[in-house]
Design a protein around this motif. Structure first.
Motif, mmCIF file in Angstrom:
data_model
loop_
_atom_site.group_PDB
_atom_site.id
_atom_site.type_symbol
_atom_site.label_atom_id
_atom_site.label_comp_id
_atom_site.label_asym_id
_atom_site.label_seq_id
_atom_site.Cartn_x
_atom_site.Cartn_y
_atom_site.Cartn_z
ATOM 1 N N TRP A 340 -12.333 9.005 -20.752
ATOM 2 C CA TRP A 340 -13.203 9.913 -19.709
ATOM 3 C C TRP A 340 -12.373 11.227 -19.446
ATOM 4 O O TRP A 340 -13.146 12.260 -19.352
ATOM 5 N N ASP A 370 -15.259 6.218 -23.651
ATOM 6 C CA ASP A 370 -16.253 6.049 -22.449
ATOM 7 C C ASP A 370 -17.497 6.655 -22.730
ATOM 8 O O ASP A 370 -17.981 6.869 -23.919
ATOM 9 N N ASP A 371 -18.039 6.955 -21.883
ATOM 10 C CA ASP A 371 -19.561 7.246 -21.760
ATOM 11 C C ASP A 371 -19.562 8.714 -22.653
ATOM 12 O O ASP A 371 -18.694 9.495 -22.947
ATOM 13 N N TRP A 415 -17.525 1.787 -23.902
ATOM 14 C CA TRP A 415 -18.225 1.811 -22.471
ATOM 15 C C TRP A 415 -19.683 1.538 -22.511
ATOM 16 O O TRP A 415 -20.257 1.949 -23.470
ATOM 17 N N ARG A 447 -27.709 10.543 -9.835
ATOM 18 C CA ARG A 447 -27.302 10.881 -11.181
ATOM 19 C C ARG A 447 -28.274 11.060 -12.140
ATOM 20 O O ARG A 447 -28.073 10.904 -13.390
ATOM 21 N N LYS A 480 -15.674 -1.569 -21.366
ATOM 22 C CA LYS A 480 -16.257 -1.064 -20.028
ATOM 23 C C LYS A 480 -17.407 -0.957 -19.276
ATOM 24 O O LYS A 480 -18.205 -0.548 -20.013
ATOM 25 N N ASP A 482 -20.071 -0.371 -16.773
ATOM 26 C CA ASP A 482 -20.329 0.430 -15.752
ATOM 27 C C ASP A 482 -21.461 0.480 -14.992
ATOM 28 O O ASP A 482 -22.725 -0.051 -15.548
ATOM 29 N N ASN A 484 -23.811 3.134 -12.178
ATOM 30 C CA ASN A 484 -23.259 4.324 -11.663
ATOM 31 C C ASN A 484 -24.635 4.997 -10.675
ATOM 32 O O ASN A 484 -24.614 6.090 -10.105
ATOM 33 N N CYS A 530 -16.922 -1.721 -13.728
ATOM 34 C CA CYS A 530 -16.693 -0.594 -13.173
ATOM 35 C C CYS A 530 -18.119 0.024 -12.281
ATOM 36 O O CYS A 530 -19.029 -0.535 -12.814
ATOM 37 N N GLY A 532 -19.081 3.396 -10.793
ATOM 38 C CA GLY A 532 -18.618 4.714 -10.504
ATOM 39 C C GLY A 532 -17.354 4.607 -9.438
ATOM 40 O O GLY A 532 -17.335 5.026 -8.385
ATOM 41 N N GLY A 533 -16.308 4.045 -10.215
ATOM 42 C CA GLY A 533 -15.239 3.463 -9.712
ATOM 43 C C GLY A 533 -15.199 1.978 -9.329
ATOM 44 O O GLY A 533 -15.586 1.121 -9.938
ATOM 45 N N TRP A 549 -12.344 -1.553 -12.437
ATOM 46 C CA TRP A 549 -11.607 -0.106 -12.102
ATOM 47 C C TRP A 549 -11.680 0.264 -10.610
ATOM 48 O O TRP A 549 -13.002 0.040 -9.776
ATOM 49 N N ASP A 552 -12.799 5.994 -8.988
ATOM 50 C CA ASP A 552 -12.771 7.014 -9.951
ATOM 51 C C ASP A 552 -11.439 8.235 -9.242
ATOM 52 O O ASP A 552 -11.345 8.953 -9.935
HETATM 53 C C1 DGJ Z 1 -18.137 6.492 -13.631
HETATM 54 C C2 DGJ Z 1 -16.658 5.814 -14.010
HETATM 55 O O1 DGJ Z 1 -16.143 5.331 -12.977
HETATM 56 C C3 DGJ Z 1 -15.916 6.861 -14.970
HETATM 57 O O2 DGJ Z 1 -14.533 6.096 -15.102
HETATM 58 C C4 DGJ Z 1 -16.764 7.001 -16.159
HETATM 59 O O3 DGJ Z 1 -16.697 5.765 -16.719
HETATM 60 C C5 DGJ Z 1 -18.144 7.519 -15.792
HETATM 61 N N1 DGJ Z 1 -18.783 6.785 -14.956
HETATM 62 C C6 DGJ Z 1 -18.698 7.613 -17.157
HETATM 63 O O4 DGJ Z 1 -20.159 7.973 -16.848
#
Ligand code: DGJ
Length: 730
Positions: A340, A370-371, A415, A447, A480, A482, A484, A530, A532-533, A549, A552
């Protein structure tokens, strides 16, 4: 047996190694709470209950001549509705006849060996060696025939008590639940309490706040559809005098990943009530005759040894009784490098292989893609939901890419953001009704993405198949997972209008079903959570993921506070922590020392490092593996509070047998020509001698704990130190 029933006094007492919890079937069969705190042997605590005629406090009908009994002034196990108790309720029901009332009286109880489990929600479990017992007390409302089951799990050695709740509609009409709290705890003498919570924001999760209790309802909660960055489903009630090392404190940790609420009310008589459970906001749950609703579990612990004592109870318990993944204790977590912050979405197979090759020289075990690898995903405006490989980027295909990484001697991770969909995606074009949006209104974008309606079985099944197919297509070692955005526009096209108040909770139930079907069916894959952190860092998530995680925000100085706050309840082995380019002015060594307070990894473009830097990283990765047993199984001590002004932040891990310890110090704020700093360590054996960093210096545990280690002042800001303390043979 950790549960004692006394038929004469009508008390039920739960005993753990150092705490007792007592309730009583009291006046008119109301279930009264008598005590929670340090062990009281088998004392009947009924003498604590005082009953007076309190003006303006209602008396139950049956006791109308006796004006001294009012639920408004009695401590209860589960506060009722419309029964003369005007404090915060544990339950709010609309009965089949339209009335708002619940009058739960004890109808029976059952004690059994082992720990209860919930059918729809994750909860903690007992291991073979644990002494765990279950108490289930049934409350019944004789008019509506609605039963409430209060579930108690008693973990004797672990010093932990769990609570959960079930509502069973035994009546003949549907009812609507509007509030259902999993725990209710009344303290008779509550004026001296402080409330500690972990508020935060994106990039700065789980900061620590402490407030005195005053005469109103203090609420901590989330209505964001997830446990959130802004609050955490964990609170502490402690004495005003309680400090890091001394004093009484009670922890309440809710195993739920959606909207939650903790209310703490200091009442007119200085009694304190805490309730905790699902947030009632936009929650209306229909229960037809015969149906049952389960509320999530609250894990409670009590310590007389300040926040350290309480944290140790949670750390030990959550390390062993929360998650069954083999990565919890049987298999060492890999040192990973994540793409990332190295490349964001601008990568292809060739670039990833280059990063992996460079990372190999750094002692890294695993590359995480990752993404950006799927669908049409060159930025965050499109592609979510299309969980197939973008072959314009990964030209060789996923399986070949993984093989090439494996050929380097490295493992591969990937991810996903399963719960989300982009408007610009094939999935949305095919199933616009799968995204949550209220009919006739355009939904809030965050987002630029939408949340899938996870309450739908077809959505759940789609995700299970798509993701399992990818996981089974190649040799994937790590995932991972996630999310967001926060949830809004709560609506399910699959549910009738009358049931839209169930969507928030059904979303979470659907999510857990998907997680069960993906995570539990892949026991060889390491999953990291995860949001967004660290926006959904809660024990229910840690039931599935051994690590999460933290944030971020990878700046190591901000991380000092992030790790400090997170550690109040979550063990450091759950904390995803990486070294990145964030904080150019901060030495690589300091970044490594901070990342070793978690799962340790890198999040940068390894090809941009010099050979010398890569060699330094190799030494760091090796050091992390060398100290892994101390960091992952030892006791963790917060030695300083980074929220207070001070020159240094220090923490320490000590093996359970006290034979080894790793002390970590980061200099954050050097004052010119200031006083000498000494770091006093904790948890050592006072009479034993400890060698420092395998060198000449050997000091007693007592000296190190009472006088401390002097820290060299002739250094610059953001320098760090790590001291390895090894107990010497006698
Ligand atoms: C939010 C995560 O916390 C980041 O580490 C990363 O994976 C992004 N998303 C990817 O979109």
């Amino acid at each position: 047996m950790g549960i004692i029933e006394n038929k004469k006094s009508k008390t039920l007492t739960l005993h753990t190694k150092h705490s007792s919890y007592q309730m009583k079937i009291g006046n008119l069969d109301y279930l009264l709470h008598l005590y929670y705190g340090p062990s009281i042997c088998d004392t009947d605590m009924s003498y604590q209950i005082m009953q007076y005629d309190r003006g303006f406090s209602g008396n139950p009908y049956e006791s109308r001549d006796v004006r001294t009994f009012s639920l408004d002034a009695q401590p209860q196990e589960f506060s009722t509705q419309q029964q003369g108790d005007f404090r915060t309720t544990s339950i709010e029901i609309v009965n089949g006849d339209g009335s708002y009332s619940y009058n739960g009286k004890t109808a029976g109880y059952k004690i059994s060996k082992g720990k209860y489990q919930l059918e729809t929600l994750p909860c903690v479990f007992a291991n073979k060696q644990d002494t765990a017992d279950t108490l289930i007390v049934t409350l019944s409302d004789v008019v509506s025939n609605v039963q409430v089951e209060l579930l108690y799990g008693v973990f004797e050695e672990a010093d932990v008590i769990t609570r959960a709740v079930k509502v069973v509609n035994k009546g003949d009409k549907p009812i609507h639940l509007k509030k259902i709290m999993s725990t209710c705890l009344d303290f008779l003498n509550g004026a001296n309490f402080d409330l500690v919570s972990l508020p935060g924001r994106y990039g700065q999760e789980r900061q620590v706040e402490r407030q005195h209790m005053t005469h109103h309802i203090h609420t901590i909660g989330s209505v964001r559809g997830s446990s959130s960055h802004q609050q955490n489903p964990f609170v502490v009630l402690c004495d005003r005098e309680t400090t890091e090392d001394y004093g009484k404190c009670y922890g309440f940790s809710l195993m739920y990943s959606g909207n939650f609420l903790a209310e703490v009310e200091l009442d007119q008589y200085d009694q304190l009530r805490l309730v905790m459970g699902i947030n009632p906001k936009q929650f209306v749950y229909e229960l037809k005759p015969g149906e049952t609703f389960e509320g999530p579990e609250v894990v409670m612990a009590f310590s007389e040894h300040g926040f350290t004592g309480l944290s140790h109870l949670y750390h030990d318990f959550y390390r062993t009784n929360l998650c069954k993944s083999k990565f919890v204790s049987d298999v060492m977590r890999p040192v990973l490098i994540n793409s990332w912050e190295a490349a964001f979405m601008d990568f292809d197979d060739v670039k990833l292989i280059k990063i992996a090759r460079a990372a190999k020289d750094m002692g890294v075990d695993l590359l995480v893609m990752d993404d950006g690898w799927f669908g049409k995903r060159d930025d965050d405006n499109s592609g979510l939901g299309d969980w197939f490989v973008n072959e314009e980027k990964i030209r060789c295909g996923l399986r070949k890419l993984v093989e090439q990484i494996n050929d380097l001697g490295m493992k591969f991770g990937i991810w996903f953001e399963p719960e989300m969909v982009s408007e610009d995606s094939d999935l949305y074009r095919a199933h616009p009704d799968w995204a949550m949006e209220i009919p006739g209104r355009r939904g809030v974008r965050s987002r630029n993405q939408m949340a899938l309606d996870m309450s739908r079985k077809d959505v759940q099944d789609y995700l299970i198949k798509q993701i399992n197919d990818i996981l089974d297509e190649a040799n994937i070692y790590y995932v991972k997972w996630d999310i967001n955005r926060s949830l809004s526009d709560i609506w399910s096209n699959k549910l009738p209008e009358t049931k839209q108040g169930e969507v928030y909770h059904r979303y979470i139930l659907g999510l857990y079903r998907v997680m069960d079907a993906i995570i539990l069916t892949h026991p060889d894959i390491l999953f990291e959570g995860c949001s967004g952190g660290g926006g959904r860092y809660d024990p229910a998530m840690l039931h599935y993921y051994p690590q999460y995680w933290v944030s971020d925000n990878t700046n190591p100085i901000d991380r000092l506070k992030l790790h400090y706050g997170t550690s109040f309840v979550y063990p450091t082995c759950t904390m995803g922590a990486h070294i990145s380019d964030n904080g150019k002015y901060i030495p690589l060594e300091t970044k490594a020392v901070v990342a070793m307070c978690g799962t340790f990894g890198y999040e940068l473009d390894a090809t941009h490092l010099t050979d010398e830097e890569r060699a330094i990283c190799k030494e760091q990765s090796d050091r992390f593996r060398k100290y892994y047993h101390i960091l992952f199984t030892g006791d963790y001590y917060r030695l300083t509070n980074p929220f207070e002004s001070g020159n240094m932040t220090a923490w320490q891990h000590v093996t359970k047998d006290k034979s080894e310890s790793l002390l970590s110090v980061v200099v954050t704020n050097l004052t010119c020509n200031g006083p000498q700093e000494y770091i006093r360590v904790k948890g050592l054996e006072p009479e034993a001698m400890y060698r420092i960093n395998d060198g000449e210096a050997v000091y007693s545990g007592a000296a190190l704990m009472n006088a401390g280690l002097p820290i060299n002042r002739e250094i610059s800001e953001y320098t760090s130190f790590q001291f390895y303390l090894a107990r010497q043979k006698r």
